[in-house]
Design an enzyme around this catalytic site. Structure first.
Site, mmCIF file in Angstrom:
data_model
loop_
_atom_site.group_PDB
_atom_site.id
_atom_site.type_symbol
_atom_site.label_atom_id
_atom_site.label_comp_id
_atom_site.label_asym_id
_atom_site.label_seq_id
_atom_site.Cartn_x
_atom_site.Cartn_y
_atom_site.Cartn_z
ATOM 1 C CG ASP A 218 -1.831 1.167 1.276
ATOM 2 O OD1 ASP A 218 -1.434 2.262 0.824
ATOM 3 O OD2 ASP A 218 -2.966 1.000 1.733
ATOM 4 C CG HIS A 219 1.526 4.239 -3.220
ATOM 5 N ND1 HIS A 219 0.267 3.960 -3.677
ATOM 6 C CD2 HIS A 219 1.672 5.585 -3.342
ATOM 7 C CE1 HIS A 219 -0.320 5.076 -4.057
ATOM 8 N NE2 HIS A 219 0.509 6.086 -3.865
ATOM 9 C CG HIS A 281 -4.111 4.547 -0.730
ATOM 10 N ND1 HIS A 281 -3.208 3.524 -0.732
ATOM 11 C CD2 HIS A 281 -4.274 4.897 -2.032
ATOM 12 C CE1 HIS A 281 -2.829 3.267 -1.983
ATOM 13 N NE2 HIS A 281 -3.468 4.088 -2.781
HETATM 14 C C1 BG6 Z 1 -3.268 4.740 -6.382
HETATM 15 C C2 BG6 Z 1 -4.633 4.779 -7.018
HETATM 16 O O1 BG6 Z 1 -3.181 3.686 -5.459
HETATM 17 O O2 BG6 Z 1 -3.038 5.950 -5.689
HETATM 18 C C3 BG6 Z 1 -4.771 5.973 -7.930
HETATM 19 O O3 BG6 Z 1 -4.824 3.585 -7.744
HETATM 20 C C4 BG6 Z 1 -4.403 7.248 -7.210
HETATM 21 O O4 BG6 Z 1 -6.087 6.078 -8.430
HETATM 22 C C5 BG6 Z 1 -3.056 7.086 -6.534
HETATM 23 O O5 BG6 Z 1 -4.362 8.303 -8.155
HETATM 24 C C6 BG6 Z 1 -2.739 8.274 -5.664
HETATM 25 O O6 BG6 Z 1 -1.418 8.140 -5.225
HETATM 26 P P1 BG6 Z 1 -0.586 9.408 -4.783
HETATM 27 O O7 BG6 Z 1 0.695 8.834 -4.301
HETATM 28 O O8 BG6 Z 1 -0.458 10.272 -5.995
HETATM 29 O O9 BG6 Z 1 -1.395 10.050 -3.728
#
Ligand code: BG6
Length: 530
Positions: A218-219, A281
């Site tokens: 989960d980045h 997230h």
């Molecule tokens: C991803 C989603 O996990 O996170 C995307 O699949 C989203 O839809 C993105 O745009 C948002 O990531 P960040 O790091 O730009 O907030």
């Protein structure tokens, strides 16, 4: 937690120039470890994630000397192409998407020779046989010692097939027998489609891998500001005393994005914002902000506390469903002064699509600390700006001294900006100088950028690096994922029962449907203006 860098902890003052203080967690900071030799195999290597995030992350790890000294990367995908073509595409991708530009050609020159391409279908036994031989050859060439990271960045429906084939072709090692070399699997989100399928996937995965071989990514957990949530809460004694229902009125968590769904229509039609952002997230942000202090910084001690929060979320009240859950879909509108399409006009989207691009949810965590404190979550595409924020809103002061007559006191708010403009601000009331003594809210503001003057590493850099180290702290554990689905699944079921009658119900470039505002107004509250 393996590598908490000193920079993450050292001197922070709200003004940015205060005297350094000794961080109480300093003893816990372990020296930077070096990842062991290994080969990283990316499944779905021709996809967006590989070019936008994964290869730029590897390049930056290499630039910062954090890749193992003996390393190779193999892209595995269905489209025919040779190593040279893949390398050229990755060069272009890194030039476009790396956080540090321009690409350093001398570094690229040595890095490129460690990148390879392997063409195969995901269910083709010959492809996996050939992969095993190829990896063995690379081991000899790069001295990578048989260690493997397999990154599953394909459509989720391929995950079980790939894991099964990896097992059948002895690419995943049995941890009870194999002690000299290791194999780990990173699984991209979404992990499952709902609670039932997540349980099924979890059982399947556990039949093939040990929990310490599974890295559910989960980045958001790799973002510096998300990691800092724990430091902020538990390395500062001042916050803990009021971090509870005695002082906190409510908490708002916002994940807003200006972008629409771009080229991801097919994916989004299956996911919607709730599976794309909320189930993973936002639930991670929620658990970090609400968790009890863990007994140590070990991966499991932290994850034990996070899962308790998720398990304590009160199930959605289906009788009053619409009071607690709002869904929305963007129509045409304006973003940055430019006309943009509505969701139903996007590529690969059904003209009558019932899929939500916005959701707002009110929930409660039924434990001692958070009893009766509402948490308001909202996530949406095509909102006026990209902003991820956690706002802790404090109770009103008793209206005895200053709240008489026209004077209306604002509530204190501690806003934790996850991105962009990463930082923390505290809204307090203050007397305006002069004799008439009006009171005005002012902000104390700490900004990472101006204080540390560093571009934080991309989340994927940290997470790939941690996986190579064997540290799962910043990855989701199986029970966390299931607890989150347990809360989300009934919402999906209810939506499935009745198609929305008012879609699209918000304009691109607005802050979402009116019903989301009404949800807070009913409680005498309002969304923060971000
Ligand atoms: C991803 C989603 O996990 O996170 C995307 O699949 C989203 O839809 C993105 O745009 C948002 O990531 P960040 O790091 O730009 O907030």
């Amino acid at each position: 937690m393996t590598k908490l860098t000193k920079e993450a902890f050292t001197t922070i003052s709200l003004e940015g120039n205060g005297a350094p203080f000794q961080n109480p967690l300093e003893d816990q900071i372990t020296a930077s470890k070096k990842a062991e030799p290994c080969i990283l195999v990316i499944f779905g290597a021709t996809g967006d994630l590989t070019s936008r995030k994964l290869l730029p992350a590897l390049y930056n790890l290499s630039r910062e000397g954090q890749l193992p000294s003996h390393f190779a990367c193999v892209g595995f995908a269905r489209r025919p192409k040779d190593h040279a073509k893949f390398r050229q595409e990755m060069h272009d991708a890194i030039s476009n998407f790396s956080r540090v530009k321009p690409i350093e050609e001398t570094l690229w020159h040595s890095f490129t020779n460690q990148i390879f391409y392997h063409q195969s279908n995901f269910d083709d036994d010959h492809g996996y046989d050939a992969l095993r031989k190829f990896l063995d050859d690379l081991d000899k060439k790069f001295d990578t010692k048989g260690n493997r990271v397999f990154y599953l960045s394909t459509q989720p429906s391929f995950f079980p097939t790939i894991i099964q084939k990896l097992g059948e072709h002895h690419l995943i090692y049995d941890t009870t027998k194999e002690k000299k070399k290791w194999s780990r699997v990173i699984i991209e989100k979404p992990f499952g489609h709902d609670y039932g399928s997540a349980v099924e996937l979890q059982n399947f995965v556990m039949n093939h891998l040990g929990e310490n071989q599974i890295y559910r990514i989960d980045h958001y957990l790799g973002k510096e500001t998300v990691q800092n949530l724990m430091v902020f809460r538990f390395a500062n004694s001042i916050f803990e005393s009021f971090w509870n229902n005695q002082y906190i009125d409510h908490i708002q968590i916002t994940v807003g994005e200006e972008i629409g769904i771009g080229t991801r229509g097919t994916f989004f039609e299956e996911a919607g914002i709730i599976r794309d952002i909320v189930q993973n997230h936002m639930m991670q942000l929620l658990s970090l902000v609400a968790m009890e202090p863990p007994s140590s910084l070990d991966a499991d001690a932290i994850r034990d506390e996070k899962v308790k929060v998720l398990q304590a979320i009160r199930p959605v009240d289906l009788k009053h469903f619409n009071e607690f859950v709002v869904r929305g879909q963007y129509g045409p509108g304006f973003i940055d002064g430019k006309n943009v399409n509505g969701y139903r006009e996007e590529r690969n989207v059904d003209h009558n699509s019932p899929i939500e691009t916005y959701t707002a949810i009110q929930l409660f965590i039924d434990n001692w600390r958070w009893a009766n404190v509402p948490f308001y979550l909202r996530a949406g595409k095509r909102l006026p700006k990209r902003a991820t924020e956690i706002a802790v809103v404090f109770k009103k002061v008793p209206g005895i001294l200053f709240s008489k007559g026209k004077q209306k006191l604002e509530q204190n708010v501690l806003a934790i900006r996850i991105q962009p403009d990463e930082g923390i601000s505290l809204r307090i009331n203050c007397k305006v100088p002069g004799t008439s003594s009006p009171i005005q809210p002012v902000k104390m503001d700490f900004r990472y950028g101006s204080y540390f003057g560093l571009t934080p590493p991309e989340a994927y850099e940290r997470l790939i690096y941690d996986c190579m180290l064997g540290d799962g702290t910043l990855f989701a554990r199986g029970d966390e994922v299931l607890a989150s689905w347990k809360f989300i699944s009934p919402i999906l079921n209810r939506w499935h029962e009745s198609a929305p009658s008012d879609f699209p119900n918000y304009k691109s470039g607005s802050w979402g449907p009116k019903a989301a505002d009404a949800m807070l107004e009913r409680d005498g509250r309002a969304w923060r203006l971000i």
